[in-house]
Design a protein around this motif. Structure first.
Motif, PDB file in Angstrom:
ATOM      1  N   LEU A 109      37.813  21.832 -22.148  1.00 43.28           N
ATOM      2  CA  LEU A 109      37.096  21.755 -20.880  1.00 43.28           C
ATOM      3  C   LEU A 109      36.739  23.147 -20.380  1.00 43.28           C
ATOM      4  N   TYR A 110      37.688  24.075 -20.500  1.00 37.63           N
ATOM      5  CA  TYR A 110      37.413  25.451 -20.072  1.00 37.63           C
ATOM      6  C   TYR A 110      36.298  26.064 -20.907  1.00 37.63           C
ATOM      7  N   GLN A 111      36.273  25.786 -22.195  1.00 39.49           N
ATOM      8  CA  GLN A 111      35.203  26.302 -23.040  1.00 39.49           C
ATOM      9  C   GLN A 111      33.852  25.749 -22.615  1.00 39.49           C
ATOM     10  N   ASP A 112      33.859  24.498 -22.167  1.00 41.50           N
ATOM     11  CA  ASP A 112      32.619  23.845 -21.761  1.00 41.50           C
ATOM     12  C   ASP A 112      32.182  24.239 -20.354  1.00 41.50           C
ATOM     13  N   LYS A 113      33.142  24.306 -19.436  1.00 37.65           N
ATOM     14  CA  LYS A 113      32.816  24.508 -18.023  1.00 37.65           C
ATOM     15  C   LYS A 113      32.890  25.971 -17.585  1.00 37.65           C
ATOM     16  N   GLY A 114      33.707  26.768 -18.266  1.00 37.69           N
ATOM     17  CA  GLY A 114      33.838  28.172 -17.899  1.00 37.69           C
ATOM     18  C   GLY A 114      34.339  28.352 -16.476  1.00 37.69           C
ATOM     19  N   ASP A 115      33.688  29.230 -15.737  1.00 39.44           N
ATOM     20  CA  ASP A 115      34.156  29.573 -14.396  1.00 39.44           C
ATOM     21  C   ASP A 115      33.934  28.464 -13.381  1.00 39.44           C
ATOM     22  N   GLU A 116      33.252  27.397 -13.779  1.00 42.36           N
ATOM     23  CA  GLU A 116      33.062  26.273 -12.875  1.00 42.36           C
ATOM     24  C   GLU A 116      34.393  25.655 -12.463  1.00 42.36           C
ATOM     25  N   VAL A 117      35.392  25.753 -13.336  1.00 44.72           N
ATOM     26  CA  VAL A 117      36.705  25.196 -13.016  1.00 44.72           C
ATOM     27  C   VAL A 117      37.309  25.932 -11.819  1.00 44.72           C
ATOM     28  N   TYR A 118      37.262  27.256 -11.864  1.00 44.28           N
ATOM     29  CA  TYR A 118      37.818  28.046 -10.755  1.00 44.28           C
ATOM     30  C   TYR A 118      37.022  27.805  -9.471  1.00 44.28           C
TER      31      TYR A 118
END
Length: 231
Positions: free
Chosen positions: A104-113
Protein backbone atom coordinates in the motif's frame (compact mmCIF):
# COMPACT_ATOMS: atom_id res chain seq x y z
CA UNK A 1 1.11 -22.74 24.36
CA UNK A 2 -2.43 -21.43 24.60
CA UNK A 3 -2.64 -18.17 26.50
CA UNK A 4 -5.66 -17.10 28.55
CA UNK A 5 -7.86 -14.48 27.00
CA UNK A 6 -7.78 -11.07 28.56
CA UNK A 7 -11.36 -11.38 29.76
CA UNK A 8 -10.55 -14.54 31.70
CA UNK A 9 -8.04 -12.57 33.76
CA UNK A 10 -9.49 -9.05 33.73
CA UNK A 11 -13.25 -9.18 34.03
CA UNK A 12 -13.58 -5.40 34.20
CA UNK A 13 -12.57 -5.18 30.56
CA UNK A 14 -15.91 -6.63 29.54
CA UNK A 15 -17.65 -3.52 30.83
CA UNK A 16 -15.83 -1.29 28.34
CA UNK A 17 -17.68 -0.03 25.26
CA UNK A 18 -16.82 -1.90 22.08
CA UNK A 19 -19.18 -0.40 19.50
CA UNK A 20 -17.30 2.83 18.81
CA UNK A 21 -17.30 2.28 15.03
CA UNK A 22 -20.04 2.97 12.53
CA UNK A 23 -21.76 0.24 10.51
CA UNK A 24 -18.85 0.07 8.06
CA UNK A 25 -16.38 -0.48 10.84
CA UNK A 26 -15.02 3.04 11.24
CA UNK A 27 -16.18 6.53 12.16
CA UNK A 28 -18.33 8.46 9.69
CA UNK A 29 -16.02 10.33 7.33
CA UNK A 30 -12.92 8.43 8.43
CA UNK A 31 -10.67 7.62 5.46
CA UNK A 32 -8.91 4.25 5.78
CA UNK A 33 -7.76 4.29 2.15
CA UNK A 34 -10.10 1.39 1.44
CA UNK A 35 -8.56 -0.88 4.07
CA UNK A 36 -11.30 -1.46 6.62
CA UNK A 37 -10.51 -3.97 9.32
CA UNK A 38 -13.10 -6.04 11.18
CA UNK A 39 -14.09 -4.36 14.43
CA UNK A 40 -12.74 -7.34 16.36
CA UNK A 41 -9.25 -6.86 14.93
CA UNK A 42 -8.33 -4.10 17.37
CA UNK A 43 -11.05 -4.67 19.96
CA UNK A 44 -8.40 -5.66 22.51
CA UNK A 45 -6.87 -2.20 22.35
CA UNK A 46 -10.26 -0.53 22.41
CA UNK A 47 -11.28 -2.47 25.52
CA UNK A 48 -7.94 -1.72 27.16
CA UNK A 49 -8.16 2.02 26.51
CA UNK A 50 -11.71 2.18 27.85
CA UNK A 51 -11.26 -0.18 30.79
CA UNK A 52 -12.37 0.97 34.20
CA UNK A 53 -8.95 0.07 35.54
CA UNK A 54 -7.46 2.69 33.21
CA UNK A 55 -9.47 5.57 34.59
CA UNK A 56 -7.75 7.98 36.91
CA UNK A 57 -4.12 6.91 36.87
CA UNK A 58 -3.81 6.17 33.15
CA UNK A 59 -6.84 7.32 31.23
CA UNK A 60 -6.55 10.92 30.07
CA UNK A 61 -2.81 10.59 30.34
CA UNK A 62 0.10 9.44 28.16
CA UNK A 63 -0.53 7.08 25.27
CA UNK A 64 2.22 6.42 22.71
CA UNK A 65 2.02 4.28 19.59
CA UNK A 66 4.72 3.10 17.23
CA UNK A 67 3.05 2.58 13.88
CA UNK A 68 0.06 4.83 13.23
CA UNK A 69 -0.90 4.26 9.58
CA UNK A 70 -4.05 6.37 8.94
CA UNK A 71 -4.79 7.17 12.60
CA UNK A 72 -7.25 4.46 13.61
CA UNK A 73 -5.66 3.63 16.96
CA UNK A 74 -4.88 7.28 17.69
CA UNK A 75 -8.59 7.97 17.23
CA UNK A 76 -9.43 5.15 19.64
CA UNK A 77 -7.14 6.68 22.26
CA UNK A 78 -8.69 10.12 21.80
CA UNK A 79 -12.20 8.70 22.06
CA UNK A 80 -11.18 6.98 25.30
CA UNK A 81 -10.17 10.33 26.78
CA UNK A 82 -6.39 10.32 26.47
CA UNK A 83 -5.11 13.89 26.29
CA UNK A 84 -1.50 13.21 25.27
CA UNK A 85 -1.22 10.93 22.23
CA UNK A 86 2.15 10.45 20.54
CA UNK A 87 2.23 8.84 17.09
CA UNK A 88 5.56 7.56 15.81
CA UNK A 89 5.85 6.28 12.26
CA UNK A 90 8.01 6.68 9.19
CA UNK A 91 4.85 6.45 7.07
CA UNK A 92 6.99 4.54 4.58
CA UNK A 93 6.20 0.91 5.42
CA UNK A 94 8.41 -1.83 6.86
CA UNK A 95 10.47 -4.84 5.89
CA UNK A 96 8.15 -7.78 6.58
CA UNK A 97 7.30 -9.46 3.24
CA UNK A 98 4.11 -10.87 4.81
CA UNK A 99 2.73 -7.41 5.57
CA UNK A 100 0.25 -6.17 2.96
CA UNK A 101 0.69 -2.61 4.16
CA UNK A 102 4.09 -2.33 2.47
CA UNK A 103 2.47 -2.71 -0.93
CA UNK A 104 0.00 0.00 0.00
CA UNK A 105 2.83 2.39 0.84
CA UNK A 106 4.47 1.65 -2.50
CA UNK A 107 1.19 2.43 -4.23
CA UNK A 108 0.02 5.41 -2.18
CA UNK A 109 3.30 6.97 -1.07
CA UNK A 110 2.90 10.12 1.00
CA UNK A 111 -0.87 9.98 0.65
CA UNK A 112 -0.90 7.70 3.70
CA UNK A 113 0.70 10.35 5.91
CA UNK A 114 -1.55 13.08 4.50
CA UNK A 115 -4.57 10.89 5.25
CA UNK A 116 -3.36 10.37 8.81
CA UNK A 117 -3.14 14.13 9.29
CA UNK A 118 -6.69 14.66 8.02
CA UNK A 119 -8.09 11.82 10.14
CA UNK A 120 -6.51 13.22 13.31
CA UNK A 121 -7.42 16.89 12.92
CA UNK A 122 -8.60 18.21 16.26
CA UNK A 123 -7.20 15.29 18.24
CA UNK A 124 -4.49 15.74 20.92
CA UNK A 125 -1.91 13.97 18.77
CA UNK A 126 1.76 14.68 18.19
CA UNK A 127 3.11 13.01 15.06
CA UNK A 128 6.81 12.19 14.95
CA UNK A 129 7.92 11.05 11.54
CA UNK A 130 10.98 8.95 12.22
CA UNK A 131 12.04 5.39 12.98
CA UNK A 132 11.17 3.61 16.20
CA UNK A 133 14.88 3.37 17.02
CA UNK A 134 15.51 7.09 16.61
CA UNK A 135 12.38 8.08 18.52
CA UNK A 136 12.96 5.86 21.54
CA UNK A 137 16.08 7.72 22.63
CA UNK A 138 14.11 10.97 22.88
CA UNK A 139 11.75 9.67 25.59
CA UNK A 140 12.66 9.26 29.22
CA UNK A 141 12.41 5.92 30.98
CA UNK A 142 9.05 5.26 32.67
CA UNK A 143 7.56 8.28 30.91
CA UNK A 144 4.54 6.62 29.25
CA UNK A 145 1.37 4.99 30.56
CA UNK A 146 0.44 2.87 27.53
CA UNK A 147 2.65 2.01 24.56
CA UNK A 148 1.15 0.23 21.55
CA UNK A 149 3.53 -1.38 19.03
CA UNK A 150 2.22 -1.80 15.48
CA UNK A 151 5.09 -0.85 13.18
CA UNK A 152 7.39 -3.12 11.15
CA UNK A 153 6.08 -6.68 11.66
CA UNK A 154 9.31 -8.55 10.94
CA UNK A 155 10.69 -10.62 13.81
CA UNK A 156 13.82 -8.49 14.14
CA UNK A 157 11.87 -5.23 14.21
CA UNK A 158 9.27 -6.36 16.74
CA UNK A 159 11.96 -7.82 18.98
CA UNK A 160 13.86 -4.54 18.84
CA UNK A 161 10.73 -2.48 19.49
CA UNK A 162 9.94 -4.47 22.62
CA UNK A 163 13.48 -3.93 23.90
CA UNK A 164 13.46 -0.23 23.01
CA UNK A 165 10.09 0.66 24.49
CA UNK A 166 9.83 -1.58 27.54
CA UNK A 167 11.92 0.85 29.63
CA UNK A 168 9.68 3.73 28.61
CA UNK A 169 6.55 2.29 30.28
CA UNK A 170 6.02 3.28 33.88
CA UNK A 171 5.37 0.64 36.56
CA UNK A 172 1.64 0.04 36.51
CA UNK A 173 1.46 0.86 32.80
CA UNK A 174 0.89 -1.31 29.76
CA UNK A 175 3.01 -2.45 26.84
CA UNK A 176 0.92 -3.94 24.05
CA UNK A 177 0.91 -4.50 20.33
CA UNK A 178 -0.98 -5.65 17.28
CA UNK A 179 -1.12 -8.67 14.96
CA UNK A 180 -0.26 -11.59 17.20
CA UNK A 181 -1.65 -13.98 14.59
CA UNK A 182 -0.59 -16.70 12.17
CA UNK A 183 -0.47 -14.14 9.36
CA UNK A 184 2.48 -12.47 11.11
CA UNK A 185 4.81 -15.19 12.43
CA UNK A 186 7.49 -12.62 13.16
CA UNK A 187 5.24 -10.85 15.64
CA UNK A 188 4.24 -14.10 17.35
CA UNK A 189 7.84 -15.30 17.64
CA UNK A 190 9.16 -11.98 18.96
CA UNK A 191 6.40 -11.57 21.56
CA UNK A 192 6.49 -15.12 22.86
CA UNK A 193 10.30 -15.23 22.88
CA UNK A 194 10.40 -11.97 24.83
CA UNK A 195 7.81 -12.79 27.48
CA UNK A 196 7.16 -16.54 27.60
CA UNK A 197 7.99 -17.90 31.04
CA UNK A 198 9.27 -14.50 32.20
CA UNK A 199 6.43 -11.99 32.20
CA UNK A 200 2.69 -12.71 31.94
CA UNK A 201 1.06 -11.54 28.74
CA UNK A 202 -2.44 -11.86 27.37
CA UNK A 203 -3.92 -12.17 23.91
CA UNK A 204 -7.24 -10.54 23.02
CA UNK A 205 -8.07 -11.38 19.42
CA UNK A 206 -4.89 -10.15 17.67
CA UNK A 207 -3.71 -7.72 20.35
CA UNK A 208 -1.04 -8.83 22.84
CA UNK A 209 -0.97 -7.08 26.22
CA UNK A 210 1.54 -6.94 29.06
CA UNK A 211 0.64 -5.29 32.35
CA UNK A 212 3.94 -3.83 33.53
CA UNK A 213 4.07 -4.49 37.25
CA UNK A 214 7.68 -5.24 38.16
CA UNK A 215 10.32 -3.30 36.24
CA UNK A 216 13.08 -5.36 37.83
CA UNK A 217 12.01 -8.16 35.46
CA UNK A 218 12.78 -7.46 31.81
CA UNK A 219 11.79 -9.18 28.56
CA UNK A 220 14.28 -11.67 27.14
CA UNK A 221 16.67 -9.64 24.99
CA UNK A 222 17.91 -10.62 21.55
CA UNK A 223 21.36 -11.42 22.89
CA UNK A 224 19.95 -13.64 25.63
CA UNK A 225 17.62 -15.48 23.24
CA UNK A 226 20.44 -16.00 20.75
CA UNK A 227 22.57 -17.38 23.54
CA UNK A 228 19.82 -19.77 24.51
CA UNK A 229 19.43 -20.88 20.93
CA UNK A 230 23.17 -21.46 20.61
CA UNK A 231 23.49 -23.46 23.79
Amino acid sequence: MAHPSLTQKQGSFMSAPSDCFDSEGYWPGFNALGNYFPKTDISGLNLLLNAKSCTGTMRQSRYLEVGSFVGTTARLAADAGFKQITCIDTWEGGTDPNDWINGLYQDKGDEVYETFKVNTVGLPTTAIRTTSYNAASTFGDESQDIIFLDADHSYEAVKQDIELWWPKVRPGGVLCGHDHSREYPGVVRAVEESFEGVIDFFIYNTVWIVFVKDKTVAPVSSSRSQGANNS
